[in-house]
Every structure is written in C-alpha cells, then in structure tokens.
Design a protein around this motif. Structure first.
Motif, PDB file in Angstrom:
ATOM      1  N   PRO A 150       1.036   6.296   4.483  1.00 26.05           N
ATOM      2  CA  PRO A 150      -0.158   5.713   5.174  1.00 26.05           C
ATOM      3  C   PRO A 150      -0.299   4.602   5.942  1.00 26.05           C
ATOM      4  CG  PRO A 150      -0.293   5.761   2.825  1.00 26.05           C
ATOM      5  CD  PRO A 150       1.256   6.440   3.320  1.00 26.05           C
ATOM      6  N   VAL A 151       0.560   3.471   5.753  1.00 28.88           N
ATOM      7  CA  VAL A 151       0.469   2.375   6.364  1.00 28.88           C
ATOM      8  C   VAL A 151       1.884   1.923   7.152  1.00 28.88           C
ATOM      9  CG1 VAL A 151       0.328  -0.172   5.983  1.00 28.88           C
ATOM     10  CG2 VAL A 151      -0.795   1.474   4.587  1.00 28.88           C
ATOM     11  N   THR A 152       1.367   1.555   8.311  1.00 29.33           N
ATOM     12  CA  THR A 152       2.762   1.128   9.144  1.00 29.33           C
ATOM     13  C   THR A 152       3.171  -0.248   8.777  1.00 29.33           C
ATOM     14  OG1 THR A 152       1.308  -0.184  10.928  1.00 29.33           O
ATOM     15  CG2 THR A 152       1.603   2.384  11.256  1.00 29.33           C
ATOM     16  N   ALA A 153       4.413  -0.353   9.119  1.00 31.18           N
ATOM     17  CA  ALA A 153       5.001  -1.632   8.730  1.00 31.18           C
ATOM     18  C   ALA A 153       4.293  -2.909   9.409  1.00 31.18           C
ATOM     19  CB  ALA A 153       6.589  -1.581   9.491  1.00 31.18           C
ATOM     20  N   GLN A 154       3.924  -2.469  10.551  1.00 33.38           N
ATOM     21  CA  GLN A 154       3.046  -3.777  11.429  1.00 33.38           C
ATOM     22  C   GLN A 154       1.868  -4.035  10.726  1.00 33.38           C
ATOM     23  OE1 GLN A 154       4.502  -0.862  12.643  1.00 33.38           O
ATOM     24  NE2 GLN A 154       5.778  -1.467  14.507  1.00 33.38           N
ATOM     25  N   GLU A 155       1.121  -3.013  10.234  1.00 34.06           N
ATOM     26  CA  GLU A 155      -0.129  -3.260   9.369  1.00 34.06           C
ATOM     27  C   GLU A 155       0.087  -4.069   8.112  1.00 34.06           C
ATOM     28  OE1 GLU A 155      -2.478   0.791  10.779  1.00 34.06           O
ATOM     29  OE2 GLU A 155      -1.292   1.114   9.277  1.00 34.06           O
TER      30      GLU A 155
ATOM     31  N   ASP B 114       1.013  -1.053  -0.178  1.00 32.42           N
ATOM     32  CA  ASP B 114       0.018   0.104  -0.151  1.00 32.42           C
ATOM     33  C   ASP B 114       0.774   1.204   0.086  1.00 32.42           C
ATOM     34  OD1 ASP B 114      -2.130  -1.351   0.030  1.00 32.42           O
ATOM     35  OD2 ASP B 114      -2.552  -1.384   2.307  1.00 32.42           O
ATOM     36  N   ASN B 115       1.933   1.057   0.887  1.00 32.10           N
ATOM     37  CA  ASN B 115       2.819   2.424   0.536  1.00 32.10           C
ATOM     38  C   ASN B 115       3.606   2.705  -0.616  1.00 32.10           C
ATOM     39  OD1 ASN B 115       2.330   3.203   3.378  1.00 32.10           O
ATOM     40  ND2 ASN B 115       3.988   2.311   4.252  1.00 32.10           N
ATOM     41  N   VAL B 116       3.935   1.557  -1.395  1.00 30.69           N
ATOM     42  CA  VAL B 116       4.353   1.475  -2.631  1.00 30.69           C
ATOM     43  C   VAL B 116       3.591   2.331  -3.547  1.00 30.69           C
ATOM     44  CG1 VAL B 116       5.316   0.123  -4.678  1.00 30.69           C
ATOM     45  CG2 VAL B 116       6.166  -0.386  -2.405  1.00 30.69           C
ATOM     46  N   ILE B 117       2.563   1.714  -3.387  1.00 34.40           N
ATOM     47  CA  ILE B 117       1.343   2.276  -4.399  1.00 34.40           C
ATOM     48  C   ILE B 117       1.084   3.705  -4.063  1.00 34.40           C
ATOM     49  CG2 ILE B 117      -1.261   2.174  -4.955  1.00 34.40           C
ATOM     50  CD1 ILE B 117      -1.161  -0.901  -4.431  1.00 34.40           C
ATOM     51  N   TYR B 118       0.888   3.991  -2.844  1.00 35.79           N
ATOM     52  CA  TYR B 118       1.016   5.464  -2.491  1.00 35.79           C
ATOM     53  C   TYR B 118       2.002   6.392  -3.185  1.00 35.79           C
ATOM     54  CZ  TYR B 118       0.918   9.520   0.346  1.00 35.79           C
ATOM     55  OH  TYR B 118       0.876  11.013   0.923  1.00 35.79           O
ATOM     56  N   ILE B 119       3.222   5.887  -2.902  1.00 32.34           N
ATOM     57  CA  ILE B 119       4.496   6.614  -3.346  1.00 32.34           C
ATOM     58  C   ILE B 119       4.526   6.764  -4.764  1.00 32.34           C
ATOM     59  CG2 ILE B 119       7.119   6.608  -3.569  1.00 32.34           C
ATOM     60  CD1 ILE B 119       6.918   5.248  -0.672  1.00 32.34           C
ATOM     61  N   VAL B 120       4.105   5.727  -5.586  1.00 32.71           N
ATOM     62  CA  VAL B 120       4.093   5.860  -6.986  1.00 32.71           C
ATOM     63  C   VAL B 120       2.906   6.791  -7.402  1.00 32.71           C
ATOM     64  CG1 VAL B 120       3.598   4.512  -9.167  1.00 32.71           C
ATOM     65  CG2 VAL B 120       5.257   3.499  -7.409  1.00 32.71           C
ATOM     66  N   ASP B 121       1.789   6.604  -6.932  1.00 35.14           N
ATOM     67  CA  ASP B 121       0.622   7.569  -7.171  1.00 35.14           C
ATOM     68  C   ASP B 121       1.306   9.211  -7.052  1.00 35.14           C
ATOM     69  OD1 ASP B 121      -2.037   8.330  -7.873  1.00 35.14           O
ATOM     70  OD2 ASP B 121      -2.017   8.837  -5.854  1.00 35.14           O
ATOM     71  N   GLN B 122       1.719   9.533  -5.722  1.00 33.52           N
ATOM     72  CA  GLN B 122       2.348  10.794  -5.459  1.00 33.52           C
ATOM     73  C   GLN B 122       3.299  11.037  -6.599  1.00 33.52           C
ATOM     74  OE1 GLN B 122       1.105  12.983  -2.954  1.00 33.52           O
ATOM     75  NE2 GLN B 122      -0.295  11.278  -3.119  1.00 33.52           N
TER      76      GLN B 122
ATOM     77  N   LEU C  63       8.168  14.242  -1.687  1.00 29.14           N
ATOM     78  CA  LEU C  63       6.824  14.186  -1.992  1.00 29.14           C
ATOM     79  C   LEU C  63       6.062  15.215  -0.962  1.00 29.14           C
ATOM     80  CD1 LEU C  63       6.343  10.481  -2.301  1.00 29.14           C
ATOM     81  CD2 LEU C  63       6.307  12.282  -4.268  1.00 29.14           C
ATOM     82  N   GLN C  64       7.006  15.651  -0.064  1.00 28.64           N
ATOM     83  CA  GLN C  64       6.503  16.425   1.035  1.00 28.64           C
ATOM     84  C   GLN C  64       5.308  15.896   1.782  1.00 28.64           C
ATOM     85  OE1 GLN C  64       5.178  20.167  -1.203  1.00 28.64           O
ATOM     86  NE2 GLN C  64       7.479  20.714  -1.686  1.00 28.64           N
ATOM     87  N   VAL C  65       5.760  14.616   2.365  1.00 27.79           N
ATOM     88  CA  VAL C  65       5.006  14.094   3.170  1.00 27.79           C
ATOM     89  C   VAL C  65       5.522  13.528   4.596  1.00 27.79           C
ATOM     90  CG1 VAL C  65       3.413  12.810   1.535  1.00 27.79           C
ATOM     91  CG2 VAL C  65       5.315  11.760   2.288  1.00 27.79           C
TER      92      VAL C  65
ATOM     93  N   TYR D 130      15.873   6.533  -4.821  1.00 28.63           N
ATOM     94  CA  TYR D 130      14.845   6.904  -3.638  1.00 28.63           C
ATOM     95  C   TYR D 130      14.772   5.451  -3.143  1.00 28.63           C
ATOM     96  CZ  TYR D 130      13.995  11.655  -5.409  1.00 28.63           C
ATOM     97  OH  TYR D 130      14.023  12.722  -5.926  1.00 28.63           O
ATOM     98  N   HIS D 131      14.987   5.525  -1.731  1.00 32.35           N
ATOM     99  CA  HIS D 131      14.377   4.174  -1.202  1.00 32.35           C
ATOM    100  C   HIS D 131      13.254   4.067  -0.730  1.00 32.35           C
ATOM    101  CE1 HIS D 131      18.848   2.962  -1.369  1.00 32.35           C
ATOM    102  NE2 HIS D 131      19.267   4.305  -0.773  1.00 32.35           N
ATOM    103  N   LEU D 132      12.544   3.092  -0.968  1.00 32.82           N
ATOM    104  CA  LEU D 132      11.167   2.869  -0.411  1.00 32.82           C
ATOM    105  C   LEU D 132      11.232   2.075   0.966  1.00 32.82           C
ATOM    106  CD1 LEU D 132       9.044   2.403  -3.741  1.00 32.82           C
ATOM    107  CD2 LEU D 132       9.989   4.415  -2.727  1.00 32.82           C
ATOM    108  N   ALA D 133      10.658   2.500   1.835  1.00 28.79           N
ATOM    109  CA  ALA D 133      10.514   1.727   3.182  1.00 28.79           C
ATOM    110  C   ALA D 133       9.426   2.350   3.965  1.00 28.79           C
ATOM    111  CB  ALA D 133      12.027   1.920   3.754  1.00 28.79           C
ATOM    112  N   ASP D 134       8.801   1.376   4.880  1.00 26.10           N
ATOM    113  CA  ASP D 134       8.108   1.982   5.758  1.00 26.10           C
ATOM    114  C   ASP D 134       8.492   2.734   6.640  1.00 26.10           C
ATOM    115  OD1 ASP D 134       5.954   0.308   4.535  1.00 26.10           O
ATOM    116  OD2 ASP D 134       6.684  -1.296   5.938  1.00 26.10           O
ATOM    117  N   ASP D 135       7.810   3.773   7.568  1.00 26.52           N
ATOM    118  CA  ASP D 135       8.515   4.500   8.408  1.00 26.52           C
ATOM    119  C   ASP D 135       9.079   3.650   9.689  1.00 26.52           C
ATOM    120  OD1 ASP D 135       7.849   6.705   7.042  1.00 26.52           O
ATOM    121  OD2 ASP D 135       6.032   6.924   7.932  1.00 26.52           O
TER     122      ASP D 135
END
Length: 140
Positions: free
Chosen positions: A124-129, A27-35, A118-120, A46-51
């Motif tokens: 939106p989704v935690t690693a745990q979720e 879900d975070n990958v989709i969010y980042i690509v959309d942004q 992306l100025q975020v 850019y590294h993609l990773a949960d917070d």
C-alpha cells in the motif's frame, strides 16, 4: 547520519555513485503483519521490503524534500572520493574506505515471496512515501 547531513545543508558528495537499497515503510510492515494474522501462510523466511528500491542519492533528495529543502548532490569523480576515503583511514577520520563502501554498496532484498504468500501485487505505501513520512515524524 544522512538526515543530519541534509538538515545542516552540507552537500552530498557521493552523487557519482549508483546503488540500490531496500527499505520497508512502517505502514507496509503493519499491513503485512495484519495480512499474515488474517491468512494461513506457510512458515518460512520472508523478507519485508517496499516494492521500490532507492539509491542513496534518491534518499538524500527525499530527506531534503521532507524537510522543505533542496538537496545539494555533488558528483565528484570516484577516484577523488576513493583518495579522500583512503586519506580518512590513514588519519582516523570518520570518512574512510569502510564508510565509503557502506554508503555506496547495494543492499537489496526481494519481497516477492511474502507478496506471493499473501496474494498481493503491490504494497500500500511506496518507498518514497514511507521515507517522507518517517522524516516528517522526526520534526514533530
């Protein structure tokens, strides 16, 4: 491998080891690509990773939670685990020094550059979720 281990109820024997790992929920990958498609950002790496970063012990517990089970995490002395890994190497078993290192080493990447571009502040989704959602998708 961890999923199968937890699913079968085998105790996780590396509870003594503390490590941190980066994950990235779909879900975070989709969010980042959309942004990225909606904004103009500088080209670059850019590294993609949960917070949040997770330890392997936390991952085992999350897998168990998603399966509706209790995790069994055993805290064996590191020295004993090292001896078992060396013995596994000599006997050509699946658990050896290389496997021990892979299971217990840190592997983290920073997502600050992509979040800044992306100025975020928070994804939106935690690693745990993300882990729980992924594991639940295996059982459908």
């Amino acid at each position: 491998l961890l999923y199968r281990l937890v699913k079968t109820g085998v105790p996780w024997p590396l509870g003594t080891f503390r490590n941190q790992r980066s994950f990235c929920a779909v879900d975070n990958v989709i969010y980042i690509v959309d942004q990225m498609l909606q904004r103009s950002i500088d080209s670059g790496i850019y590294h993609l990773a949960d917070d949040e970063k997770l330890s392997t012990n936390e991952l085992v517990r999350l897998i168990a939670k998603a399966l509706g089970r209790s995790a069994v995490v055993v805290h064996l002395p590191k020295r004993w685990v090292g001896i078992m890994a060396r013995l596994g190497g000599w006997l050509h078993l699946p658990f050896n020094d290389d496997r021990l290192q892979k299971l217990t080493e840190n592997y983290m990447v920073a997502n600050t550059k992509i979040k800044s571009a992306l100025q975020v502040e928070k994804l939106p989704v935690t690693a745990q979720e993300g882990i729980i959602k992924t594991i639940k998708s295996f059982t459908r």
